[in-house]
Design an enzyme around this catalytic site. Structure first.
Site, PDB file in Angstrom:
ATOM      1  N   ASN A   1       0.856  -1.258  -0.015  1.00  0.00           N
ATOM      2  CA  ASN A   1      -0.023   0.017  -0.124  1.00  0.00           C
ATOM      3  C   ASN A   1       0.843   1.196  -0.049  1.00  0.00           C
ATOM      4  O   ASN A   1       2.118   1.044  -0.028  1.00  0.00           O
ATOM      5  CB  ASN A   1      -0.858  -0.073   1.342  1.00  0.00           C
ATOM      6  CG  ASN A   1      -0.306  -0.172   2.446  1.00  0.00           C
ATOM      7  OD1 ASN A   1       0.869   0.846   2.739  1.00  0.00           O
ATOM      8  ND2 ASN A   1      -0.395  -1.133   3.280  1.00  0.00           N
TER       9      ASN A   1
ATOM     10  N   LYS B   1       8.936 -16.643 -10.785  1.00  0.00           N
ATOM     11  CA  LYS B   1       8.261 -15.315 -11.420  1.00  0.00           C
ATOM     12  C   LYS B   1       7.179 -16.021 -12.371  1.00  0.00           C
ATOM     13  O   LYS B   1       7.228 -16.704 -13.088  1.00  0.00           O
ATOM     14  CB  LYS B   1       9.467 -14.575 -12.172  1.00  0.00           C
ATOM     15  CG  LYS B   1       8.718 -13.593 -12.771  1.00  0.00           C
ATOM     16  CD  LYS B   1       9.529 -12.602 -13.645  1.00  0.00           C
ATOM     17  CE  LYS B   1       8.772 -11.388 -14.374  1.00  0.00           C
ATOM     18  NZ  LYS B   1       9.818 -10.601 -14.973  1.00  0.00           N
TER      19      LYS B   1
ATOM     20  N   PRO C   1      -3.178 -12.169   9.504  1.00  0.00           N
ATOM     21  CA  PRO C   1      -3.562 -12.141  10.935  1.00  0.00           C
ATOM     22  C   PRO C   1      -4.053 -10.774  11.146  1.00  0.00           C
ATOM     23  O   PRO C   1      -3.584  -9.626  10.681  1.00  0.00           O
ATOM     24  CB  PRO C   1      -2.099 -12.582  11.788  1.00  0.00           C
ATOM     25  CG  PRO C   1      -1.133 -12.343  10.844  1.00  0.00           C
ATOM     26  CD  PRO C   1      -1.676 -12.500   9.445  1.00  0.00           C
TER      27      PRO C   1
ATOM     28  N   LEU D   1      -4.229  -6.010  15.611  1.00  0.00           N
ATOM     29  CA  LEU D   1      -4.869  -5.141  16.529  1.00  0.00           C
ATOM     30  C   LEU D   1      -5.773  -6.094  17.273  1.00  0.00           C
ATOM     31  O   LEU D   1      -5.900  -5.708  18.623  1.00  0.00           O
ATOM     32  CB  LEU D   1      -5.402  -4.030  15.692  1.00  0.00           C
ATOM     33  CG  LEU D   1      -6.239  -2.899  16.591  1.00  0.00           C
ATOM     34  CD1 LEU D   1      -5.380  -2.160  17.622  1.00  0.00           C
ATOM     35  CD2 LEU D   1      -7.043  -1.870  15.771  1.00  0.00           C
TER      36      LEU D   1
ATOM     37  N   PHE E   1      -5.301   2.409  14.194  1.00  0.00           N
ATOM     38  CA  PHE E   1      -5.235   3.456  13.355  1.00  0.00           C
ATOM     39  C   PHE E   1      -6.290   2.969  12.250  1.00  0.00           C
ATOM     40  O   PHE E   1      -6.528   1.753  11.939  1.00  0.00           O
ATOM     41  CB  PHE E   1      -3.971   3.974  12.621  1.00  0.00           C
ATOM     42  CG  PHE E   1      -3.403   4.659  13.295  1.00  0.00           C
ATOM     43  CD1 PHE E   1      -2.879   6.033  12.677  1.00  0.00           C
ATOM     44  CD2 PHE E   1      -2.660   4.430  14.562  1.00  0.00           C
ATOM     45  CE1 PHE E   1      -2.400   7.129  13.272  1.00  0.00           C
ATOM     46  CE2 PHE E   1      -1.973   5.507  15.232  1.00  0.00           C
ATOM     47  CZ  PHE E   1      -1.761   6.747  14.626  1.00  0.00           C
TER      48      PHE E   1
END
Length: 399
Positions: free
Chosen positions: A208, A286, A303, A306, A323
């Site tokens: 991300n 690949k 998993p 938090l 968060f």
């Protein structure tokens, strides 16, 4: 920053003992007085003469020194210092500390003190990973011993992995943080930060846009208030902060293992942008383009770090902070996330396109807690971090 501080430095018997010479020099440059103690094994790696020359003080080596024992010198040594530092802390020294053995000067000093202790472990990777060492480490942390490192890298024995003693300047920063006077002094806080990379094949991965800047700023702010910070970071775009113990990971599963291994802690802050999914099976080579069409990728859930920490039945931290990076209905989604995960606070922010927050220098957050939602104005990530650290200090002070 260490002017007038008195450090009792116990040097264990490992090849990393050579770094203790530079550590003494760095501490004295910053105004600290260093009283050195050598174990018998340490004398195989560094000489008492070289240690004494750098420290500017006599080296203590023997438990039964007749010139000092009339005044119980072995006990006084451990009580006039501001901090006891063990560097390198070998597997044997850690085992003695964890089990309360006192059969030489170093172990007796460590048992006879009520002064804070910081260790910098150094050993072979297999010794570090051994269940006995990890049990001893957990015991020492539970006893309030601060830990700096170890780092990952090449070993003198030719192996690679965690077990290298932290560099002298890293230990100096950890010492300064341990001695810092602040509202979080004596508190242990774990911070996860950055993205995770989930391999698709040997050259591709799922990730991300998180830079790790906010988590890094939070760890820095907590250390500035005197906390002992364990910083578990994915492959971030920013360098980790100084004065904290850093564990670098790649995947969500590695991050989960590192975060749990860092417990017990007073506070856990899950600021990392952990990938929700990984490949069900990572390709061994690949993936190539073919005329048969697009490849089929099968996913599995990662998993939930938090939720796992928030819902611990025993040993749960006093405060767990998560968060929530949202692109719509920020407050509603973050409130639902807090209830679903079971954490105490959620720090929510709007990362929709155009805000510039994901990967940027500023942030605009809403703190979700049992009392409701508290919207903060847009500010730099450093200011957000300081405000979060101060609220944590207030919450712990209030019990």
């Amino acid at each position: 920053m260490l002017g007038g501080k008195r450090i009792l430095l116990i040097i264990g018997g490992g090849i990393a003992a050579y770094k203790s010479l530079d550590l003494i020099r760095r501490l004295r440059e910053r105004g600290a007085a260093v009283t050195p103690v050598l174990t018998k094994a340490a004398e195989q790696f560094v000489t008492p003469l070289s240690v004494a020359a750098l420290a500017g003080q006599n080296v203590h080596r023997d438990l039964f020194d007749l010139t000092q024992e009339a005044e119980m010198g072995h006990i006084q040594l451990s009580r006039v210092a501001d901090l006891l530092v063990v560097a390198p802390a070998t597997a044997d020294l850690m085992a003695k500390m964890a089990t309360g053995r006192a059969d030489d000067l170093a172990s007796t000093l460590l048992l006879a003190t009520d002064t804070p202790v910081l260790i910098a472990p150094a050993m072979n990777v297999r010794m570090w990973d051994h269940p006995a060492t990890q049990r001893n480490l957990a015991t020492l942390r539970g006893d309030g011993v601060a830990v700096c490192g170890p780092n990952e890298g090449d070993m003198a024995c030719g192996e690679f992995g965690p077990g290298r003693m932290s560099e002298p300047l890293e230990i100096v920063d950890a010492i300064a943080a341990r001695l810092a006077d602040g509202p979080l002094k004596g508190r242990r806080i774990v911070v996860t930060s950055g993205p995770t990379h989930e391999p698709i094949d040997p050259v591709r991965y799922i990730a991300n846009r998180s830079s790790g800047a906010q988590g890094t700023a939070i760890a820095r702010a907590l250390a500035a208030l005197g906390a002992e910070v364990v910083f578990v970071t994915g492959p971030a775009q920013v360098a980790p902060p100084e004065g904290v113990t850093v564990h670098k990971v790649e995947t969500a599963r590695q991050m989960r293992d590192a975060a749990l291994a860092a417990l017990p802690a007073d506070v856990v802050i899950c600021a990392a942008a952990v990938a929700d999914w990984r490949m069900a099976e990572e390709a061994a080579s690949k993936i190539k383009k073919t005329r048969d069409g697009l490849p089929t990728l099968s996913f599995a859930e990662n998993p939930d770090i938090l939720a796992e920490i928030s819902q611990m039945e025993t040993g749960r931290p006093a405060l767990v902070v998560g968060f929530a990076a949202e692109t719509d209905d920020v407050e509603a989604n973050a409130t639902a996330k807090r209830a679903r995960k079971g954490c105490d606070w959620i720090v929510a922010n709007d990362v929709s396109p155009g805000t510039g927050i994901m990967g940027g220098a500023e942030n605009a957050v809403t703190l979700i807690s049992e009392e409701g939602a508290e919207a903060w104005p847009r500010m730099t990530k450093d200011r957000v971090a300081r405000r979060i650290a101060e609220k944590i200090a207030d919450a712990l002070r209030a019990g």
